[in-house]
Design a protein around this motif. Sequence first.
Motif, PDB file in Angstrom:
ATOM      1  N   ARG A 224       0.862  -1.189   0.000  1.00 50.44           N
ATOM      2  CA  ARG A 224       0.000   0.000   0.000  1.00 50.44           C
ATOM      3  C   ARG A 224       0.888   1.225   0.000  1.00 50.44           C
ATOM      4  N   GLU A 226       1.201   3.957   1.372  1.00 53.48           N
ATOM      5  CA  GLU A 226       0.796   4.749   2.527  1.00 53.48           C
ATOM      6  C   GLU A 226       1.432   6.134   2.428  1.00 53.48           C
ATOM      7  N   ARG A 235       3.389   0.916  10.193  1.00 46.69           N
ATOM      8  CA  ARG A 235       2.763   1.255   8.902  1.00 46.69           C
ATOM      9  C   ARG A 235       3.827   1.206   7.816  1.00 46.69           C
ATOM     10  N   MET A 236       3.773   0.176   7.005  1.00 43.21           N
ATOM     11  CA  MET A 236       4.796  -0.010   5.980  1.00 43.21           C
ATOM     12  C   MET A 236       4.171   0.059   4.592  1.00 43.21           C
ATOM     13  N   GLU A 306      -4.637  -0.421  16.023  1.00 38.54           N
ATOM     14  CA  GLU A 306      -5.128  -1.666  15.405  1.00 38.54           C
ATOM     15  C   GLU A 306      -4.006  -2.651  15.097  1.00 38.54           C
ATOM     16  N   VAL A 307      -4.258  -3.910  15.462  1.00 38.27           N
ATOM     17  CA  VAL A 307      -3.329  -4.954  15.023  1.00 38.27           C
ATOM     18  C   VAL A 307      -4.037  -5.957  14.116  1.00 38.27           C
TER      19      VAL A 307
HETATM   20  P1  ATP Z   1      -5.061   1.124   9.074  1.00 40.84           P
HETATM   21  O1  ATP Z   1      -6.393   1.718   9.479  1.00 40.84           O
HETATM   22  O2  ATP Z   1      -4.064   1.068  10.209  1.00 40.84           O
HETATM   23  O3  ATP Z   1      -4.501   1.697   7.814  1.00 40.84           O
HETATM   24  P2  ATP Z   1      -6.567  -0.918   7.803  1.00 40.84           P
HETATM   25  O4  ATP Z   1      -7.833  -0.882   8.601  1.00 40.84           O
HETATM   26  O5  ATP Z   1      -6.516  -0.275   6.472  1.00 40.84           O
HETATM   27  O6  ATP Z   1      -5.334  -0.400   8.716  1.00 40.84           O
HETATM   28  P3  ATP Z   1      -6.914  -3.631   6.970  1.00 40.84           P
HETATM   29  O7  ATP Z   1      -7.143  -3.302   5.565  1.00 40.84           O
HETATM   30  O8  ATP Z   1      -8.044  -4.063   7.827  1.00 40.84           O
HETATM   31  O9  ATP Z   1      -6.110  -2.427   7.683  1.00 40.84           O
HETATM   32  O10 ATP Z   1      -5.741  -4.711   7.019  1.00 40.84           O
HETATM   33  C1  ATP Z   1      -5.681  -5.734   7.991  1.00 40.84           C
HETATM   34  C2  ATP Z   1      -4.419  -5.666   8.810  1.00 40.84           C
HETATM   35  O11 ATP Z   1      -3.265  -5.494   7.986  1.00 40.84           O
HETATM   36  C3  ATP Z   1      -4.367  -4.496   9.772  1.00 40.84           C
HETATM   37  O12 ATP Z   1      -5.043  -4.792  10.967  1.00 40.84           O
HETATM   38  C4  ATP Z   1      -2.896  -4.323   9.991  1.00 40.84           C
HETATM   39  O13 ATP Z   1      -2.432  -5.182  11.018  1.00 40.84           O
HETATM   40  C5  ATP Z   1      -2.283  -4.759   8.687  1.00 40.84           C
HETATM   41  N1  ATP Z   1      -1.879  -3.578   7.906  1.00 40.84           N
HETATM   42  C6  ATP Z   1      -2.655  -2.804   7.119  1.00 40.84           C
HETATM   43  N2  ATP Z   1      -1.932  -1.821   6.549  1.00 40.84           N
HETATM   44  C7  ATP Z   1      -0.659  -1.992   6.987  1.00 40.84           C
HETATM   45  C8  ATP Z   1       0.573  -1.302   6.747  1.00 40.84           C
HETATM   46  N3  ATP Z   1       0.631  -0.271   5.928  1.00 40.84           N
HETATM   47  N4  ATP Z   1       1.689  -1.739   7.357  1.00 40.84           N
HETATM   48  C9  ATP Z   1       1.651  -2.813   8.182  1.00 40.84           C
HETATM   49  N5  ATP Z   1       0.524  -3.507   8.443  1.00 40.84           N
HETATM   50  C10 ATP Z   1      -0.615  -3.107   7.859  1.00 40.84           C
END
Ligand code: ATP
Length: 483
Positions: A224, A226, A235-236, A306-307
């Motif tokens: 993603r 980000e 957040r990677m 969130e994890v």
């Molecule tokens: P956030 O709100 O933190 O951007 P998200 O709600 O978009 O996360 P989901 O699409 O539900 O995340 O993805 C499921 C899981 O993937 C998240 O709970 C998180 O642990 C992990 N995740 C999502 N984006 C990232 C990221 N950029 N880097 C690391 N882990 C991630």
Amino acid sequence: MRPMATDPNRFQAIISHCKEYGFIFPSSEIYDGLQAVYDYGQWGSELKKNIKDYWWKSMVQLHENIVGIDAAIFMHPTIWKASGHVDNFNDPMIDNKDSKKRYRVDHLIETKAEEMRNEGRNDEADGLIDEMDKLLSTDDFDGLRQLIINQGIKCPISKTANWTEVRQFNLMFSTQIGSVSDEASEIYLRPETAQGIFVNFLNVQKTGRLKIPFGIAQIGKAFRNEIVARQFIFRMREFEQMEMQYFIRPGTQKEWYESWKEERMKWHLSLGISKEKYRFHDHVKLAHYADAACDIEYEFPIGFKEVEGIHSRTDFDLKNHQEYSKKKMQYFDSEINQNYIPYVIETSIGLDRMFLLIISEAYAEEDLSTAEKQDSRVVLRLPSKIAPMKLAILPLVKKDGLPEIARKIMDDCKTHFRCFYEEKDTIGKRYRRMDAIGTPFCVTVDQQTKQDNTVTIRYRDTMQQERIPADKVREVVLKEINT
Ligand code: ATP
């Protein structure tokens, strides 16, 4: 709600520790790094693999009706049209005109709320978050911009409030497949692993002769773009997800959603982490595919975050793939004699975030000073079952046949679990190095071993030592790591 306990110093100490002890390095470091991309080192990759295995075992091995797959990262571009990612995978962003920096609107407002909490203004902070959630849920971008201005939120770099309009940005990375670059050859790096499961749903169901309810699990990379990516591996731009899609009969989603919420929380607690460090956060603004959704949040040193996400995805994905691919996505339920498109409950956890959680929980700086001397240690109190190294085997001196005895113990253990052998430095220094990477057991071979075949076993957490027969070492370690 408890006030957020954020501890930037502790977070920094964890980041430094990860680098110093071979857990995580910034990507491409000799070229000054690549933002929000990280490499796992010798102990980090081992710990990460153990977390993966622990998840896989609990989800796949222990559930007869869940199977795993490993889908490709590249997928047909229409998949991302059908899934809604091309049109909806956007975050509202705002730019500061002076610094030219771009921010996620919700992050700017959440940071402000955190500052309020640190000043004890908890009610105001809650009010601010409520207002933001309301505006986000109606896509009211003017309202969000006004909220930022009214709250006097400034860019942390330029320190001005000279903001642009709020706009949406798509988070998917795209690239070209094949040698000709035209629009038709544009593909995306998958932003989630879930779609690989949906498009294989019937392949797996039919070849596995699976009956609803059943699940498909997958661990893999996701990408993603980000915009704000500055919280270490939280957040990677390239990360790993561990996802499971559970296919169910329409109308049963409420029960399954609750049941997976409970089961996933149990998994987290099974690692020995206290309940107080976790909470559920129900989504106010539901994603385009969900009829109920929540996050499992953990209290990181940077606050509750969130994890894992648990989402009731309805039949959104399968229905859309049926429409876009023109292939039937139906399942025949022989128990009720009906064809239908299954509903789906998803559990989606970030492997890297889980890694950060485990390290944050384990990292401890201990003062061991006595009246005679000052002393301290850094120890990773990792659960033994996921520790990168389970046992260190240390001959007290490099002579008198002690290394040979130690090597024999190593040979007896190394096919069962990961062992580390070391002869160099004082035993105290060697213990501390093992503490720093979280090795739960060290055994020392000394002169007495030659007489009675016993060794000293030292326990990481208590630092207690006792003598046990050398041929019992394997059993002691296996018992601990298999519980
Ligand atoms: P956030 O709100 O933190 O951007 P998200 O709600 O978009 O996360 P989901 O699409 O539900 O995340 O993805 C499921 C899981 O993937 C998240 O709970 C998180 O642990 C992990 N995740 C999502 N984006 C990232 C990221 N950029 N880097 C690391 N882990 C991630």
